[in-house]
Write a protein that holds these residues in place. Structure first.
Motif, mmCIF file in Angstrom:
data_model
loop_
_atom_site.group_PDB
_atom_site.id
_atom_site.type_symbol
_atom_site.label_atom_id
_atom_site.label_comp_id
_atom_site.label_asym_id
_atom_site.label_seq_id
_atom_site.Cartn_x
_atom_site.Cartn_y
_atom_site.Cartn_z
ATOM 1 N N GLU A 1 -23.445 -35.334 23.109
ATOM 2 C CA GLU A 1 -23.180 -34.221 24.022
ATOM 3 C C GLU A 1 -21.582 -34.838 24.691
ATOM 4 O O GLU A 1 -20.868 -33.644 24.856
ATOM 5 N N ARG B 1 -19.141 -34.089 22.209
ATOM 6 C CA ARG B 1 -18.716 -32.550 22.133
ATOM 7 C C ARG B 1 -17.993 -32.056 23.302
ATOM 8 O O ARG B 1 -17.101 -31.066 23.035
ATOM 9 N N ARG B 2 -18.043 -32.509 24.572
ATOM 10 C CA ARG B 2 -17.436 -31.927 25.548
ATOM 11 C C ARG B 2 -15.881 -32.308 25.486
ATOM 12 O O ARG B 2 -15.060 -31.678 25.854
ATOM 13 N N ASP B 3 -15.694 -33.788 25.037
ATOM 14 C CA ASP B 3 -14.419 -34.109 24.974
ATOM 15 C C ASP B 3 -13.631 -33.367 23.935
ATOM 16 O O ASP B 3 -12.531 -32.910 24.155
ATOM 17 N N ALA B 4 -14.426 -33.161 22.807
ATOM 18 C CA ALA B 4 -13.859 -32.297 21.781
ATOM 19 C C ALA B 4 -13.370 -30.990 22.219
ATOM 20 O O ALA B 4 -12.485 -30.395 21.664
ATOM 21 N N GLU B 5 -14.083 -30.216 22.941
ATOM 22 C CA GLU B 5 -14.020 -28.985 23.269
ATOM 23 C C GLU B 5 -12.732 -29.176 24.366
ATOM 24 O O GLU B 5 -11.924 -27.891 24.343
ATOM 25 N N GLY B 6 -12.978 -29.965 25.227
ATOM 26 C CA GLY B 6 -11.905 -30.143 26.379
ATOM 27 C C GLY B 6 -10.410 -30.364 25.568
ATOM 28 O O GLY B 6 -9.617 -29.608 25.831
ATOM 29 N N LYS B 7 -10.504 -30.973 24.612
ATOM 30 C CA LYS B 7 -9.163 -31.168 23.904
ATOM 31 C C LYS B 7 -8.835 -29.903 22.897
ATOM 32 O O LYS B 7 -7.653 -29.587 22.734
ATOM 33 N N HIS B 8 -9.700 -29.339 22.517
ATOM 34 C CA HIS B 8 -9.751 -28.160 21.674
ATOM 35 C C HIS B 8 -9.024 -27.047 22.485
ATOM 36 O O HIS B 8 -8.132 -26.280 22.056
ATOM 37 N N ARG B 9 -9.324 -26.827 23.594
ATOM 38 C CA ARG B 9 -9.056 -25.782 24.728
ATOM 39 C C ARG B 9 -7.560 -26.116 25.314
ATOM 40 O O ARG B 9 -6.701 -25.524 25.485
ATOM 41 N N SER B 10 -7.131 -27.530 25.301
ATOM 42 C CA SER B 10 -6.024 -28.042 25.834
ATOM 43 C C SER B 10 -4.988 -27.814 25.043
ATOM 44 O O SER B 10 -3.735 -27.817 25.285
#
Length: 141
Positions: free
Chosen positions: A128, A131-140
């Motif tokens: 989890e 996943r958050r880190d990946a979503e945060g990097k993907h949004r940035s």
């Protein structure tokens, strides 16, 4: 021991036979004639008395022999039942021991399951977080 037990019994039989003779003598006069026309006397009764005693002793011996056979039979049955109970007791103890082993194995498996669940929770938390880190990097980006 059997002789000491039989002696009073023989005395009792003799006294009963003597009492019977006396009562027969009271009923039948000493000079009365029997059915055959011969005089009845005490010696005839005394001759039948030992025969009666021997008959009673034979019956008692036969009865004693029966009791001994039955006692042996019951002893054998008792021994067989005792052996059967001992076998069942041994089997029960074996099952109890196996039950204790299974209980210990169950406790070990329960502890292992708790450990696996804990590791699974840690892994899920890590996934989890990734996943958050990946979503945060993907949004940035």
């Amino acid at each position: 021991m059997e002789r000491t037990m039989c002696f009073p019994l023989v005395l009792l039989i003799c006294s009963l036979s003597t009492a019977q003779l006396q009562s027969d003598n009271d009923i039948v006069p000493h000079h009365a004639e029997s059915q055959g026309g011969e005089p009845t006397n005490v010696s005839e009764h005394q001759q039948t008395c030992p025969q009666d005693i021997h008959a009673v002793l034979r019956e008692m011996s036969a009865s004693l022999a029966e009791q001994r056979v039955e006692t042996r039979h019951l002893q054998r049955e008792n021994e067989a039942q005792t052996a059967k109970l001992e076998l069942q007791k041994t089997e029960l103890e074996k099952q109890k021991t196996e039950g204790e082993k299974l209980k210990q194995q169950l406790q070990v498996q329960a502890a292992e399951l708790i450990s696996v669940k804990a590791r699974s929770n840690v892994t899920e938390n890590q996934v989890e977080a990734l996943r958050r880190d990946a979503e945060g990097k993907h949004r940035s980006k």
